[in-house]
Design a protein around this motif. Structure first.
Motif: not given
Length: 439
Positions: A216, A219-220, A223-224, A226-227, A250-251, A254
């Protein structure tokens, strides 16, 4: 089970031997010493016979004097002399009445006298307990031995049942080995195996919880980002071209992380159906060394291999490739510029032993075992790419083939990782398939 068998045999045999010995000693004791009731009864009968003899030979006065003296002793004897009997009464003879009264008929002259002994026969209990005493002793001894044996057997079983119940409720910290009271038999070995299993389950639970936390966390971060990129695009669509490259990275990160996690999960499961290929492991090592040498040129790092020329084995080529690649690339990543990474290989006891030595800063001695745990990275890992899964995958892949991986501090101050691969895998099913390298 031999020690436990001999314990049971010894307890039962010693109990029976002690019971037999006790019965023998009690029987001898009872034979040597007459029963007190029988002795007292014999004394009373003797007193009755003496009174009758005195009456017959010395007369009434002597017999009554003896009767009074017998009644005055510590254990009195009740004697009575009755007169006015006809000679015909003496013809009835002597005898004993049902209530324990004994009598003697004595003819003195023309008069028949009756001497009566008033005595109570012992009760049923007083008359039978001496005969039952040996058997009661044996019964009590066997009951005590049975209780001790049952307690000896049931206590560890109860502890084991409590431990299994605790495990069923998720209490993996329960231990029962310290409750065996110094036992050295199979029951103690079973308790030890239980503690080892409980410790293993506890460790697996902790690893699982840590893995969830680390996944977690890993991945956070992408993802952060990307957001954040999406938020910037909404505010300023003109920056689309600039942010697309960052979003792609970033993708990809992941995707790479998910791929590593899937590989680790695959290795953590059953390996009974793994694909086995007959191939030369040294060829794989040389291929990885060539790629690492090419990549290390930009930093002036040289990578060389020396040792065995060939080692044909039945392995899962994909997993073995990943195992060696992770270690060699890890050494390349943590080596300073203009350093040298040395790979040595040799065949020992029909197994290939490969050591990878770098000239990096190494790791603390206390972390030599921990570096093979998932998501564990060194102090410099934050500044470098990676997820902390490479060495964990290596360890699982090598152990899947029945080998082992160890780490130690190199003489140059760097890290030395040793991998051992047996020629014939002990955990996979043999087959010949084309080599496929995981992307």
């Amino acid at each position: 089970m031999r020690r436990l068998f001999w314990k049971f045999f010894s307890i039962i045999w010693l109990t029976l031997a002690a019971s037999i010995l006790g019965l023998f000693l009690i029987s001898r004791l009872l034979d040597a010493l007459p029963f007190s009731q029988d002795l007292l009864r014999q004394q009373h009968v003797i007193a009755l016979d003496v009174t009758a003899r005195l009456l017959e030979q010395e007369g009434m006065a002597a017999a009554k004097a003896y009767a009074r003296a017998a009644a005055a002793v510590a254990q009195p004897v009740e004697l009575s002399i009755s007169e006015s009997r006809t000679p015909a009464d003496c013809a009835q003879g002597n005898g004993t009445q049902g209530n324990g009264t004994h009598m003697r008929n004595v003819l003195v002259g023309e008069t028949c006298h009756r001497v009566t002994l008033m005595a109570q026969d012992p009760g049923v209990f007083e008359g039978t307990w001496p005969k039952l005493l040996p058997w009661a002793s044996a019964l009590i001894a066997s009951a005590v031995a049975a209780f001790a044996l049952a307690r000896y057997l049931i206590r560890p079983v109860a502890h084991l049942r409590h431990g299994l119940s605790a495990l069923a409720h998720g209490q993996f910290d329960v231990r029962i080995g310290d409750k065996m009271a110094g036992r050295k038999d199979e029951v103690a070995a079973l308790a030890h195996d239980f503690d080892v299993s409980a410790a293993r389950l506890q460790a697996l639970q902790e690893v699982q919880q840590r893995l969830f936390h680390d996944v977690s966390h890993e991945l956070r971060s992408p993802l952060s980002r990307l957001q954040a990129a999406i938020g910037v695009l909404r505010q300023n669509p003109a920056r689309l071209e600039t942010l697309l490259g960052r979003m792609d990275r970033e993708i990809e990160r992941i995707d790479g992380l998910v791929g590593e996690i899937l590989t680790l999960a695959r290795l953590s499961g059953r390996a009974d159906n793994a694909v086995v290929q007959t191939l030369d492991v040294i060829d794989l090592v040389n291929e990885i060394v060539d790629d690492a040498s090419f990549e290390g040129q930009t930093r002036g790092i040289s990578v060389s291999h020396e040792g065995a020329a060939t080692f044909v084995a039945d392995v899962d080529g994909e997993l073995i490739y990943r195992a060696f690649e992770n270690v060699i690339r890890n050494a390349l990543k943590h080596s300073p510029d203009n350093a040298h990474v040395l790979i040595r290989s040799r065949i020992v006891d029909d197994a290939l032993r490969v050591t990878v030595t770098d000239e990096g800063s190494g790791v603390p001695a206390t972390d030599l075992e921990r570096i093979f745990q998932p998501f564990l990275r060194g102090s410099e890992a934050a500044a470098r790419s990676g997820y902390g899964l490479g060495l964990a995958i290596t360890k699982r892949a090598i152990e899947t083939h029945g080998g082992r991986v160890t780490a130690s501090l190199a003489g140059s101050g760097g890290l030395e990782v040793a991998l051992e691969v047996p020629r014939m895998s002990r955990r996979t099913t043999k087959g010949v398939f084309p080599l496929r390298i995981m992307e």
